[in-house]
Design an enzyme around this catalytic site. Sequence first.
Site, PDB file in Angstrom:
ATOM      1  N   LYS A 199       0.812  -1.173  -0.012  1.00  0.00           N
ATOM      2  CA  LYS A 199       0.014  -0.030  -0.047  1.00  0.00           C
ATOM      3  C   LYS A 199       0.980   1.160   0.022  1.00  0.00           C
ATOM      4  CE  LYS A 199      -4.154   1.817   2.728  1.00  0.00           C
ATOM      5  NZ  LYS A 199      -4.833   1.430   3.662  1.00  0.00           N
ATOM      6  N   SER A 224     -10.030   1.362   3.030  1.00  0.00           N
ATOM      7  CA  SER A 224      -8.872   2.351   2.143  1.00  0.00           C
ATOM      8  C   SER A 224      -8.061   1.407   1.386  1.00  0.00           C
ATOM      9  CB  SER A 224      -8.249   3.272   3.082  1.00  0.00           C
ATOM     10  OG  SER A 224      -7.420   2.712   4.080  1.00  0.00           O
ATOM     11  N   SER A 272     -10.138  -0.889   7.144  1.00  0.00           N
ATOM     12  CA  SER A 272      -9.516  -0.692   5.797  1.00  0.00           C
ATOM     13  C   SER A 272      -8.923  -1.764   5.067  1.00  0.00           C
ATOM     14  CB  SER A 272      -8.724   0.494   5.934  1.00  0.00           C
ATOM     15  OG  SER A 272      -9.294   1.827   5.860  1.00  0.00           O
TER      16      SER A 272
END
Lengths: 473, 472
Positions: free
Chosen positions: A59, A134, A158
């Site tokens: 990420k 997310s 997330s």
Amino acid sequence: MKSEILSLSNVSKESLLNETKKKVLEHQEKCNSFVTILENASLGEGKESKLSNIPYVLKDNFSTKGILTTGSSNTLKDYIPPYNSTVYQKLLDAGAILVAKSSMDEFGMGGSGITPHTGVVCNPYDTSLIAGGSSCGSAACVCDKVVPFAIGSDTGDSVRKPAAYCGIVGYKPTYGMISRYGLFPFASSLDHVGVLTRSVVDAAIVGNAIKGIDSHDMTTFDSSSIDLEKEIEEPISTRKLFYIKELVRLENYPNASEELKSILSQFHEFIKTLQSQGVLVEEVSLSRELLDVIPSVYTCISCAEATSNLSNLTGILFGEPGVGKNVVEQMIDHRTKGFSPLIKRRLIIGSYVLQKENQEKYFVNAQRVRNRIVSIMKGFFQKYDACILPCASSVAPKIKDVNDKMKRESSILDNHMVIGNFGGFPSITIPSSFINGMPVGINLTAEIMEDAKLLSIAYQCEKLLDFKGGETK
Amino acid sequence: MNLFLTVGIEMHAEMKSISKVFSTSKNTFSKHSNTHVSPVDIALPGILPVVNKECVRKAILMASILHCEIPDYLCFDRKNYYYPDLPKGYQITQSHAPIGVNGYVDVPFLNDSLRVFIHDIHLEEDSARLEHLMDETLINYNRAGVPLLELVTEPVFHSKEEVLAFLEYIRKIYQYTDISDADVKRGQVRCDVNISLSEEEGKLGTKVEIKNVNSFSNVMQAIDAEVKRQTDLILDGRKSEIEQETRRFDEATKTTVRMRSKVDAIDYKYFIEPNIPKMRLDSNWIKEIQSSICELPMSRMKRYENMGLSLEDISVLTKERVFSDYFDECVENGCDPKTAANWITGSILSYLNKTEKKITDISLSPKDLHFLLSKIDDKTISGKQGKELLEMALQTGKKIEECLSTSDTQISDEAFLEELVRKIVLENPSQVESYKNGRTNLFNFFVGAVMKETKGKANPVLTKEIITKYLS
């Protein structure tokens, strides 16, 4: 044991990497999952581990020395860090190969995957749907079988929510098990590093590789006695599980959609399956009042911490310098131009609840409710091994229907996973079935430090569910 | 009209430590800007603080010296505000549970002592240093993250002299305990001064804070300036214009200048630093720290007074711990306290001042000084000679014994030689008898005895004169 990572050990690493690079480009075209694609990624040498030469995605809120790291924010769109996050360093040491950095809701603040500065990330099963956030890019690329695992971060849900929307495994260990050093913070007391895979065993393998006490993160603990893989095949028949009745009883949802009805009936069916296996599953009660305020509590605490955590983004030392007559104007300009309206809203809320005259009423009260919920859960964990619940009230929503993650009306079923962050509890989402061609998931949460037990329960559930990842379009 | 002054002090001192308080960068002064800097110090995204245990130890040490209550748990808070010298946009400090609260310290003041009550003492990090040039400002991050101890007194001072006595005594404690060099010239000590003037004794007036005063003399001047400003306003019938506010001291004009009023006070939005877990402070560790406290200047001063030393000598000896330690060791080795004090504050200090050396730099040990003084005491050498020998030992780094044997200095001290001859004459009555009976060649026996005692350094002419005088 179904491990894709281990099954790759006999594959030519050369062709695996080339294949992966090809898939990265195809997937990017389809889902827009990546901020940075490392086209020059190459095989490592001499590193022996289960992850050596296994390609993966990180990420874009993990600091990678010499590699662009943006947090999917315009404030850091050209930021190349000079140091490595502990997680990235551990994966480097294990010989895993970073092939791309995935986009995310800006600084992790969002659950849709529609706010990255590089644009919307869509669901591989249906590109008109969101991947969830997310950790949208990480979830989408694992779902699309680009890589066997990706790293995400989880402040509310997330990792676990997009995993549910994408039909994959999302695991967030006990708070402090994996170092947050180098993870761009959203809300420090809630932030966790998480893992996205297509099997529970793989989540255990990656978790083992990146966990551990870190001299750079005082909140980490020594987990050397915890082996996430070792006990994974322990039988489930002796386990005791519970679910929160307020969350899964159909009568609590007077306007339930057909989708929600299916989710709940499939959930109850699975509970029956578990019970037929000898598993004790009981229902417990957590007051509706507490469940209803979870989003507000989460907003107060996470926004307060975020407004402080993001105060280093002034454009003075890094990031595009702002324009103005003096340094205050320059900072304001940098932040005004850099942050999306959604972030600004959160920062203003955070600032508001921390103000002297408001702090007791909002921030401190939110902490009290958080502690209350955590202690109730800890009470349940004294009697039960884990909590089992559906992940959400629906399948992944349509991109066009999502415009503001911080909507007023939200189903209690869509927000309960943040309890895992409140208490630092290990929590995992596994795919359970399809509804209208889209995957839905089951969430399991256990007492802190009980990660190995949690993964073993998840592994057995995975076997019973026998979810076959369908063909993505 | 009588106006009554009350002052409270917030004193920030940079601590001495190997690394910074929350990072591994060196905590040391550098001529070069931005050399002691890590990702943590410049607040790159993703960094986390790690508490330096040595700084916590020193903070507990100081809290103990100030008789403070120490909390069961160590916690830190964030103080949030935007300023270009604050990389994270917040300072990690201790607000809700400081390392020490409700203490006191007795400070020497006008041959007596003054008890100063301490509100709290807490550990925090320093900000970067801004260097303002003609048309731009540079940021030096070497100072960012340097450990600071902030000591907050109750409003207990009623004169600037009391304030000065307090500041100097605290600085001395910092230096004695090695907690801080407390070097004002290098900006290691900075003060916020809270002042109030009241027309009624025992009452507080309106509090005005003067921020960031960077030297003790400026603290004095700032108090003077603010007292004058407020007195003038009161005498002018404009008392209502004195309001609760924050001011700064302007060195050029020697006045205080308004920064912001109470209404514009910054809301620092304090909350607990979530990246540093609450840690239990082990009571055994605290006891261990407390038992390591060295004897403090106040106690030494009292001890020296009981030894009969002059106030001047006491003041010089206790100025630095090493000096006082040296003196104590001399006394332990058997030196007479007054004599040792004289030699240390006299010859040794003047040598140190001349050569800009410290007492720890010289090879002359307290044992050596004792040896020298004992030689003077038993008349082997004269006081004057002793001074010369000391000088030689300090300059060459040789031992006193060695200097004594190799010294070419001729002894021409008449009184000393007379005393020596008198002693030899008294010790050898039979030789004196024989000489007086005509064995004049025994004259050389007496010369030889003097030479033996002085290791051949007695002035022969003078020696012969004195011997002749004593034998006749």
